[in-house]
Motif scaffolding. Sequence first.
Motif, PDB file in Angstrom:
ATOM      1  N   PRO A 117       7.362   1.632   8.710  1.00 12.29           N
ATOM      2  CA  PRO A 117       6.469   3.033   7.951  1.00 12.29           C
ATOM      3  C   PRO A 117       4.807   2.393   8.060  1.00 12.29           C
ATOM      4  O   PRO A 117       4.299   1.157   8.241  1.00 12.29           O
ATOM      5  N   ARG A 118       3.948   3.848   7.949  1.00 13.64           N
ATOM      6  CA  ARG A 118       2.775   3.074   7.478  1.00 13.64           C
ATOM      7  C   ARG A 118       2.390   1.987   6.470  1.00 13.64           C
ATOM      8  O   ARG A 118       1.307   1.837   6.305  1.00 13.64           O
ATOM      9  N   ALA A 119       3.330   1.911   5.258  1.00 13.22           N
ATOM     10  CA  ALA A 119       2.761   1.105   4.500  1.00 13.22           C
ATOM     11  C   ALA A 119       3.121  -0.595   5.243  1.00 13.22           C
ATOM     12  O   ALA A 119       2.033  -1.176   4.664  1.00 13.22           O
ATOM     13  N   ILE A 120       4.196  -0.874   5.805  1.00 16.89           N
ATOM     14  CA  ILE A 120       4.157  -2.041   6.376  1.00 16.89           C
ATOM     15  C   ILE A 120       3.545  -2.143   7.884  1.00 16.89           C
ATOM     16  O   ILE A 120       3.188  -3.506   8.175  1.00 16.89           O
ATOM     17  N   PRO A 138       1.133  -1.078   0.439  1.00 19.25           N
ATOM     18  CA  PRO A 138      -0.184   0.098  -0.086  1.00 19.25           C
ATOM     19  C   PRO A 138       0.877   1.474   0.063  1.00 19.25           C
ATOM     20  O   PRO A 138       1.232   1.682   1.495  1.00 19.25           O
ATOM     21  N   LEU A 139       1.411   1.422  -0.762  1.00 20.36           N
ATOM     22  CA  LEU A 139       2.518   2.279  -1.096  1.00 20.36           C
ATOM     23  C   LEU A 139       2.107   3.588  -1.578  1.00 20.36           C
ATOM     24  O   LEU A 139       0.940   4.051  -2.181  1.00 20.36           O
ATOM     25  N   ARG A 140       1.806   5.228  -0.658  1.00 19.66           N
ATOM     26  CA  ARG A 140       1.560   6.259  -1.569  1.00 19.66           C
ATOM     27  C   ARG A 140       1.952   6.970  -2.277  1.00 19.66           C
ATOM     28  O   ARG A 140       2.977   5.912  -3.015  1.00 19.66           O
ATOM     29  N   GLN A 142       5.275   9.129   5.594  1.00 26.55           N
ATOM     30  CA  GLN A 142       5.388   7.643   5.684  1.00 26.55           C
ATOM     31  C   GLN A 142       5.290   6.976   6.553  1.00 26.55           C
ATOM     32  O   GLN A 142       5.385   5.710   7.120  1.00 26.55           O
ATOM     33  N   PHE A 143       6.085   7.621   8.415  1.00 29.28           N
ATOM     34  CA  PHE A 143       6.315   7.216   9.515  1.00 29.28           C
ATOM     35  C   PHE A 143       4.662   7.605   9.885  1.00 29.28           C
ATOM     36  O   PHE A 143       3.787   8.353   9.901  1.00 29.28           O
ATOM     37  N   LEU A 144       4.991   6.770  11.134  1.00 25.63           N
ATOM     38  CA  LEU A 144       3.494   6.693  12.119  1.00 25.63           C
ATOM     39  C   LEU A 144       4.586   7.961  13.821  1.00 25.63           C
ATOM     40  O   LEU A 144       3.626   7.608  14.483  1.00 25.63           O
TER      41      LEU A 144
END
Length: 469
Positions: free
Chosen positions: A54-57, A10-12, A35-37
């Motif tokens: 990151p958000r994707a992971i 789920p990449l931006r 990208q990060f939380l």
Amino acid sequence: MGLTQDSELPLREKADVDASDNGPVKFGHKLKDQQFLFDPSYRNLNHGSFGTIPRAIQAKLRGYQDQAEATPDLFIRYEYPKLLDLSRAAIAKLLRVPTDTCVFVANATVGVNTVLRNLAWTPDGRDEILYFDTIYAGCLKTIDYVIEDRGGLVNGRSITLSYPCEDDAIVSAFHAAVDASIQQGKRPRICLFDVVSSLPGIRFPFEALTAACREKGLLSLIDGAQGVGMVDIDLGQVDPDFFVSNCHKWLHVPRGCAVFYVPVRNQALMRSTLPTSHGFVPRGGGGKKRLGPLPPSPKSVFVNAFEFVGTIDNAPYLCVKDSIRWREEVLGGEERIREAQIALAREGGQKAAEILGTEVLDNASRSMTRCAMVNVALPLAVQPEDGKELAGELASLASFPESDISAVTNWILQTLMDEHKTFVAIYVFNGRLWARLSAQVYLELDDFEWVGHVLKGVCERVVKGEYKQ
């Protein structure tokens, strides 16, 4: 059924992460925000302790967890082993070793425990475990426990280092310790050493030490807790006897996850996981057949043993392949990440030291700072309890009593968290206080300038005695 290696991350969109049309994303604060939380007010200069994702992971992690809840038996018994194999293959490729030499454990300390608790010690009691005095405390306590539990069959031998020094001096200290052990009638069996030590955060010459172990006939156990994702590690070339490295620190994998590498020649030595798993095979095979919860597998005894140790949330293990892919597709790959982090750590550490009026811990060849962490001296010395006067550079610094070390360090840490929304590893080394700073793709030089000023102000308050209040 389930996710495959080719499933979409789920990449931006590129525009959201400030990527150019011809290259990967730009490192720094915009990457951090998008990208990060992190809490917007928090500055993470201590990536080396717990890492982050990151958000994707995070989305991938929750996806695996959702699948486990949707169809528990189907996922855990049948889908999980397939996905686990994909992560094992991905980390093995990164480390340049065969897939069947890599399994996962919860963290590096578990890997070190697995090795030291499985080794059979010689009944004559002459065996020794060698280690350096910069060893991680959890690993040192593991050695203490093994010595105690084995009832005198094995003992430890600490190798003293005097930083700053060149890599050759570290290897020479190892050779001297081995020779001393033999001369005293002992049998040096194994040496435990780091990729990057914890306190101080120094890159170790692990490649040369592995070769030295081989030359002297010792087993090599590499604690790469600070390793994969920060340092280029070619295990196929280095060829250690045992290696473990946290993936959740520098590889952007969820906590807790560590790769545990054992070459085929040594896998029979690892009789059991911790705790003993369903994959355990009794010696001789003459006992009753033990049932396991997973379907029959053609994999090796070693791989089967670590595949299902017990019912815990192993979703972080499945994210390893996704994190490696994310780092390649979004951040531009391992080499780009490493070079940027080393450069930022060196420049940022120097900037912080200039603000503090101190120095960075390094040697002439700069091999000690060939990693993503840097150690900056604080303008505070420790006054020994024996009443000896401070000498050299330490004599010009403000000081506090040795008995106050715990009070001072804990006050500094609490102040950093309460008033400045950050955490920095603070420790005593060579008679003074030091700060260990981490560089990461979401940080910029002004983060190091900021923390330099913050630490300067906190040290001034220590001199005034605020920690006593």
